[in-house]
Scaffold this active site. Sequence first.
Site, short mmCIF file in Angstrom:
data_model
loop_
_atom_site.label_atom_id
_atom_site.label_comp_id
_atom_site.label_asym_id
_atom_site.label_seq_id
_atom_site.Cartn_x
_atom_site.Cartn_y
_atom_site.Cartn_z
N GLN A 93 0.96 -1.26 0.00
CA GLN A 93 0.03 0.10 -0.05
C GLN A 93 0.87 1.36 -0.06
OE1 GLN A 93 -2.48 1.27 3.50
NE2 GLN A 93 -4.08 0.66 1.86
N HIS B 35 0.33 4.96 0.65
CA HIS B 35 -0.59 5.88 1.64
C HIS B 35 -0.77 7.04 0.83
CE1 HIS B 35 -2.65 8.36 4.74
NE2 HIS B 35 -2.87 6.97 5.45
N GLU C 280 -5.06 9.51 7.54
CA GLU C 280 -6.36 9.68 6.72
C GLU C 280 -7.33 10.37 7.76
OE1 GLU C 280 -7.20 6.17 4.13
OE2 GLU C 280 -8.79 5.77 5.45
N HIS D 213 3.92 2.26 2.70
CA HIS D 213 3.13 2.40 3.95
C HIS D 213 3.04 1.10 4.40
CE1 HIS D 213 0.67 4.11 7.00
NE2 HIS D 213 -0.25 3.43 6.81
C1 LIG Z 1 3.07 6.13 10.49
C2 LIG Z 1 2.06 4.89 10.44
C3 LIG Z 1 0.75 5.20 10.73
C4 LIG Z 1 -0.40 4.14 10.85
N1 LIG Z 1 -1.37 4.58 11.48
C5 LIG Z 1 -2.44 3.38 11.43
C6 LIG Z 1 -3.67 3.73 11.86
O1 LIG Z 1 -4.06 4.80 12.11
N2 LIG Z 1 -4.65 2.60 11.88
C7 LIG Z 1 -4.19 1.40 11.48
O2 LIG Z 1 -5.02 0.65 11.57
N3 LIG Z 1 -3.07 1.09 11.25
C8 LIG Z 1 -2.01 2.23 11.12
N4 LIG Z 1 -0.85 1.93 10.59
C9 LIG Z 1 -0.22 0.54 10.47
C10 LIG Z 1 -0.01 -0.37 11.69
O3 LIG Z 1 0.46 0.76 12.68
C11 LIG Z 1 0.91 -1.38 11.69
O4 LIG Z 1 0.63 -2.02 10.42
C12 LIG Z 1 0.98 -2.22 12.79
O5 LIG Z 1 1.17 -1.21 14.04
C13 LIG Z 1 2.13 -3.23 12.72
O6 LIG Z 1 1.94 -3.86 14.09
P1 LIG Z 1 3.02 -5.14 14.21
O7 LIG Z 1 2.56 -5.72 15.74
O8 LIG Z 1 2.72 -6.18 13.28
O9 LIG Z 1 4.46 -4.75 14.02
P2 LIG Z 1 5.32 -3.61 14.63
O10 LIG Z 1 4.62 -2.61 15.60
O11 LIG Z 1 6.16 -2.96 13.65
O12 LIG Z 1 6.38 -4.35 15.64
C14 LIG Z 1 7.26 -5.10 15.02
C15 LIG Z 1 8.17 -5.80 16.51
O13 LIG Z 1 8.97 -6.72 15.92
C16 LIG Z 1 10.25 -6.45 16.44
N5 LIG Z 1 11.40 -7.14 15.28
C17 LIG Z 1 11.33 -7.10 14.11
N6 LIG Z 1 12.40 -7.72 13.78
C18 LIG Z 1 13.00 -8.45 14.56
C19 LIG Z 1 14.30 -9.38 14.76
N7 LIG Z 1 14.82 -9.66 13.79
N8 LIG Z 1 14.52 -9.60 16.13
C20 LIG Z 1 13.84 -9.21 17.02
N9 LIG Z 1 12.80 -8.38 17.16
C21 LIG Z 1 12.32 -8.10 15.81
C22 LIG Z 1 10.49 -5.14 16.45
O14 LIG Z 1 11.43 -4.84 17.69
C23 LIG Z 1 9.17 -4.74 17.03
O15 LIG Z 1 8.82 -4.78 18.33
C24 LIG Z 1 0.14 2.87 10.41
C25 LIG Z 1 1.28 2.63 10.25
C26 LIG Z 1 2.47 3.70 10.21
C27 LIG Z 1 3.94 3.37 9.48
#
Ligand SMILES: Cc1cc2nc3c(=O)[nH]c(=O)nc-3n(C[C@H](O)[C@H](O)[C@H](O)COP(=O)(O)OP(=O)(O)OC[C@H]3O[C@@H](n4cnc5c(N)ncnc54)[C@H](O)[C@@H]3O)c2cc1C
Lengths: 230, 592
Positions: free
Chosen positions: B245, B247, B260, B358
């Site tokens: 995606q 954004h 958004e 994004h």
């Molecule tokens: C700027 C921004 C705004 C957004 N706003 C929204 C919103 O308003 N609403 C919505 O629904 N979504 C939104 N999104 C999307 C959403 O926030 C993300 O898709 C989501 O938070 C991802 O969460 P996660 O737990 O999968 O990963 P993350 O929060 O990215 O966490 C990944 C974790 O994995 C760990 N990790 C990664 N690789 C390794 C490794 N090799 N060894 C050990 N640890 C590792 C990292 O340290 C981290 O702790 C937004 C995204 C962005 C970038």
Amino acid sequence: MQISIYRYHPEQDQKPRMQTYEVEEQPGMMLREALLAIKEQDETFAFRHSCGEGVCGSDGMNVNGTNKLACVTPVSELKRPIQVRPMPGRPVIRDLVVDMTQFYEQYRNVQPYLIRKEPLPEQEIRQSPEDREKLDGLYECIMCGACSTACPSFWWNPEKFHGPQALLASWRFLADSRDQATEERLDALEGPYKLFRCHTIMNCVEVCPKGLNPTRAIGKIKDLMLEKSI
Amino acid sequence: MPIPHRPIPHRRFDALIIGAGGAGLNAALRLASADLRVAVVSKVFPTRSHTVAAQGGVNAALANVLPDDWHWHMFDTVKGSDYLGDQDAIEYMCREAIPTVYELEHAGVPFSRIDDGRIYQRAFGGQSQDFGGDQAARTCAAADRTGHAILHTLYQQNVRARTHFFDEYFAIDLIRDEEGVVLGALALEIETGETLVIEAKATLLATGGHGQVFRTTTNAFINTGDGMAMALRAGVPLMDMEFYQFHPTGVAGKGMLITEGARGEGGYLINGDGERFMERYAPRALDLASRDVVARSMVTEIREGRGCGPSKDHVMLRLDHLGADVVHHRLPGITDICRVFLGLDPAEQGIPVFPTAHYAMGGIPTDRYARVVAPARHGPEEVVPGLYAAGECACVSVHGANRLGGNSLLDILVFGRAAGTDILDYVAENPNHRPMREADIEPALTRLGRWDRTGEGESVAAVKADLRKLMEDHCGVFREDATMAEGVEKLKALRERVERVRLQDQSRIFNTARIEALELDNLVDVGMATLMSAYHRQESRGAHSRVDYPEREDEQWMKHSLYARDGDRMDYKPVRTKPLTVESFPPKARVY
Ligand SMILES: Cc1cc2nc3c(=O)[nH]c(=O)nc-3n(C[C@H](O)[C@H](O)[C@H](O)COP(=O)(O)OP(=O)(O)OC[C@H]3O[C@@H](n4cnc5c(N)ncnc54)[C@H](O)[C@@H]3O)c2cc1C
Ligand code: SF4
Ligand code: FES
């Protein structure tokens, strides 16, 4: 532009030194970008960073004598030569990377989570917009550590004094109309150190990159304690 | 200094969670509250995970502000996915959304409120009432800092539950035995440079997205697709990776996101002629059409010479008509970003924006229990024993070809929790650790040891910069055969180049250069998965727009892509169109 950086590598160096790098200044450049340019010249240079927009709290460092977040600090606003050091009062692991264990420990010590005693409703716990507004200026903390590592009371007593960040967190829950552990929270803060080592030096307020005010939060806790003791 | 050979310490847990973003922490909370021994490994301190950056909010049909129903939410999500989402998983997510948000509120998330004390909800793109009717308001928000509020709350509740954290440990690779059962992972403690084997009965990948594979992105430096690449190297294919995606509203040239929610609060886009061009592309939904639609419209305006600024290379997002009160109060984080990075007040001036890399709709294929599924002996949906994935690194698939705003925070929470629940059962049925042999660890050690090679060579930074430029040039908003074919060739050459990269810094203590090298390996693998999958899909669907194949082709292409690393092979599997309890939504033309 010249940037002078604190370098310390425990596998090689007996003691820390300052090293000067030349970086080409770009319009609108933030300090983090300048440090990344240095990292490209010299991959042995270590610092923490991630989001690049002041929300993850990784890149607290001491810049020209003040704690700042590199990613939201425009280099154009910095007096030359720029001097970058690790945040003070914490053991240095390498270069700008400090050991934050004690800082996190103090955060965990204040029971930084909502405590509810009544059974939970099926839907949300109601909270009026006015009550919710009391959390503004508190919940936004990104745990960068700029405040606590700028606090002389925390330098001298990092094991005993909670420090501004943890106390701000403590007040964040005391101020939350949904929380039901006021007594325990206040009791746990009794004694000469945990809370009362704050001497309102106010360094924390000056450095907080999110514009938060831990000193005010500490004052509010003290007021509440007084109120409860009467 | 090569790491001397000595026995590697082992630690044993019931469950290992790699990643401490919203997905990992919600799974951990479920497990720790049930008194399982759970280890959470994160390469950064948990609250620094990129969930912290999410702004606008999380979707749930609470109906606090406007009428709503989970079934309408489901319809919007299926339509938003351009009919590539799996409808069983989507139904599950939209139903679960409601209790999930209440649970978060109970855990302490400081949601904004409406007058009667209930959670504030704002309008987001692609949301409708009554199956395609009027705009809905479904996104539960804590100002424009919802991700921060959720991530910190989840961390706090994990502190309460005494979850065991390995902060600043970098996971290198999964460990699998001969039968293919996942036994845990090899990790590197960043502070000391020491390796550690974490053995677990079940392992959850929750490592987030890979926006760093593109040059301009809303993603953080740490979003390097590590978990996806680990899955690939363990022989699990990645699913639907072509659907990335862009954004619509990243700050032009810089990449910071403008939520958004800014358009949800009433903001709109204008082109260089001052025209509200979305009126031509999406007459009903206007600026709140689906993200793929808005991003394409913006790029089309710019390509046709109607951009803003001296180089006509962006469009403007306007909020100034909303008044300082709404802008500063509802969007304080956006106000900060504009002040700090652009030196302007969005309540007074327009914000220059451009579609920015994004979010990964694709990822590690799972079922709705977050169990990783991969083709093995009997078909594409076989469970990989002991392995789970949730969050942005996973593909359930609830987003299909295009994710709706506010559905990712929902996805990470719902499926993080689902993973926790299923792991509880799995561990109860498999109470013993399986034996781990030296040979099982060998591949992971070889990958790490590769970076001990010394001598002259290119730098990690140089190759990474080229990769990010390549992906942007050859796999952007609009795609076509010739540019992608060229991209694939270039990327294969770049993959060869990585072999010749050398680390100059061979030290152990907090060596971030070594971490970046390991991340580069991962970026190249997920980059290849993205480009190959895009090159082979000869239709336009959701975020994947082909100039040479402008139509959606349901007959031939309503199917999921699977990319396997071994031989860069492509395979496909059917979309699950049957929901759990309601009628299926059949594919229709998508108009907003
Ligand atoms: C700027 C921004 C705004 C957004 N706003 C929204 C919103 O308003 N609403 C919505 O629904 N979504 C939104 N999104 C999307 C959403 O926030 C993300 O898709 C989501 O938070 C991802 O969460 P996660 O737990 O999968 O990963 P993350 O929060 O990215 O966490 C990944 C974790 O994995 C760990 N990790 C990664 N690789 C390794 C490794 N090799 N060894 C050990 N640890 C590792 C990292 O340290 C981290 O702790 C937004 C995204 C962005 C970038
Ligand atoms: S109060 Fe401010 S300075 Fe202190 S940790 Fe929080 S954000 Fe950083
Ligand atoms: S890099 Fe995240 S706060 Fe600076």
